[in-house]
Design a protein around this motif. Structure first.
Motif, PDB file in Angstrom:
ATOM      1  N   ILE A 118      63.717   7.941  49.705  1.00 48.61           N
ATOM      2  CA  ILE A 118      64.024   8.988  48.731  1.00 48.61           C
ATOM      3  C   ILE A 118      63.123  10.173  49.048  1.00 48.61           C
ATOM      4  CG2 ILE A 118      64.002   9.625  46.307  1.00 48.61           C
ATOM      5  CD1 ILE A 118      64.360   6.671  45.640  1.00 48.61           C
ATOM      6  N   LYS A 119      63.708  11.331  49.174  1.00 47.71           N
ATOM      7  CA  LYS A 119      62.946  12.549  49.428  1.00 47.71           C
ATOM      8  C   LYS A 119      62.906  13.389  48.165  1.00 47.71           C
ATOM      9  CE  LYS A 119      63.900  13.036  54.322  1.00 47.71           C
ATOM     10  NZ  LYS A 119      64.377  13.946  55.379  1.00 47.71           N
ATOM     11  N   TYR A 120      61.756  13.965  47.901  1.00 43.36           N
ATOM     12  CA  TYR A 120      61.592  14.850  46.757  1.00 43.36           C
ATOM     13  C   TYR A 120      61.149  16.206  47.256  1.00 43.36           C
ATOM     14  CZ  TYR A 120      61.763  10.788  43.703  1.00 43.36           C
ATOM     15  OH  TYR A 120      62.158   9.665  43.035  1.00 43.36           O
ATOM     16  N   ARG A 121      61.604  17.228  46.643  1.00 42.34           N
ATOM     17  CA  ARG A 121      61.190  18.590  46.956  1.00 42.34           C
ATOM     18  C   ARG A 121      60.477  19.138  45.730  1.00 42.34           C
ATOM     19  NH1 ARG A 121      60.833  22.476  51.092  1.00 42.34           N
ATOM     20  NH2 ARG A 121      60.915  24.457  50.049  1.00 42.34           N
ATOM     21  N   VAL A 122      59.329  19.750  45.932  1.00 46.51           N
ATOM     22  CA  VAL A 122      58.546  20.280  44.830  1.00 46.51           C
ATOM     23  C   VAL A 122      58.512  21.801  44.953  1.00 46.51           C
ATOM     24  CG1 VAL A 122      56.441  19.907  43.524  1.00 46.51           C
ATOM     25  CG2 VAL A 122      57.029  18.316  45.298  1.00 46.51           C
ATOM     26  N   TYR A 123      58.632  22.454  43.833  1.00 48.26           N
ATOM     27  CA  TYR A 123      58.563  23.909  43.799  1.00 48.26           C
ATOM     28  C   TYR A 123      57.399  24.317  42.892  1.00 48.26           C
ATOM     29  CZ  TYR A 123      63.180  23.544  45.857  1.00 48.26           C
ATOM     30  OH  TYR A 123      64.222  23.235  46.691  1.00 48.26           O
ATOM     31  N   PRO A 124      56.203  24.408  43.475  1.00 45.06           N
ATOM     32  CA  PRO A 124      55.034  24.738  42.644  1.00 45.06           C
ATOM     33  C   PRO A 124      55.054  26.206  42.215  1.00 45.06           C
ATOM     34  CG  PRO A 124      54.404  24.578  44.940  1.00 45.06           C
ATOM     35  CD  PRO A 124      55.838  24.172  44.863  1.00 45.06           C
ATOM     36  N   THR A 125      54.393  26.454  41.109  1.00 45.46           N
ATOM     37  CA  THR A 125      54.222  27.832  40.653  1.00 45.46           C
ATOM     38  C   THR A 125      53.173  28.506  41.537  1.00 45.46           C
ATOM     39  OG1 THR A 125      52.466  27.243  39.114  1.00 45.46           O
ATOM     40  CG2 THR A 125      54.732  27.156  38.267  1.00 45.46           C
ATOM     41  N   THR A 126      53.043  29.787  41.395  1.00 50.00           N
ATOM     42  CA  THR A 126      52.054  30.530  42.188  1.00 50.00           C
ATOM     43  C   THR A 126      50.646  30.025  41.904  1.00 50.00           C
ATOM     44  OG1 THR A 126      53.497  32.466  42.079  1.00 50.00           O
ATOM     45  CG2 THR A 126      51.222  32.840  42.763  1.00 50.00           C
TER      46      THR A 126
END
Length: 71
Positions: A6-14
């Motif tokens: 399972i792959k997860y993609r994270v979109y962190p804030t600045t």
């Protein structure tokens, strides 16, 4: 039974990106300092000295900004 990934993609804030950059940079700095001290100590005495990340916090104040467990 088949293996699954399972792959997860994270979109962190600045703000989170800055925190990650500081943490990884400080970890790299501490690693290099400790490695250098161990090499120099071994060359001088023939034994590996005991060094900890806390030793460097007085000289490098920016190390106090990141989590101590990460170091």
């Amino acid at each position: 039974m088949a293996n699954k990934a399972i792959k997860y993609r994270v979109y962190p804030t600045t703000e989170q990106e800055v925190m990650f950059a500081k943490t990884f940079g400080c970890c790299r700095k501490v690693w290099n300092l400790m490695l250098s001290d161990k090499i120099d100590g071994y060359k001088a005495t023939g034994k590996f000295p005991t060094v900890t990340p806390a030793k460097y916090k007085n000289d490098y104040h920016y190390l106090r900004e990141v989590d101590s467990l990460a170091l």
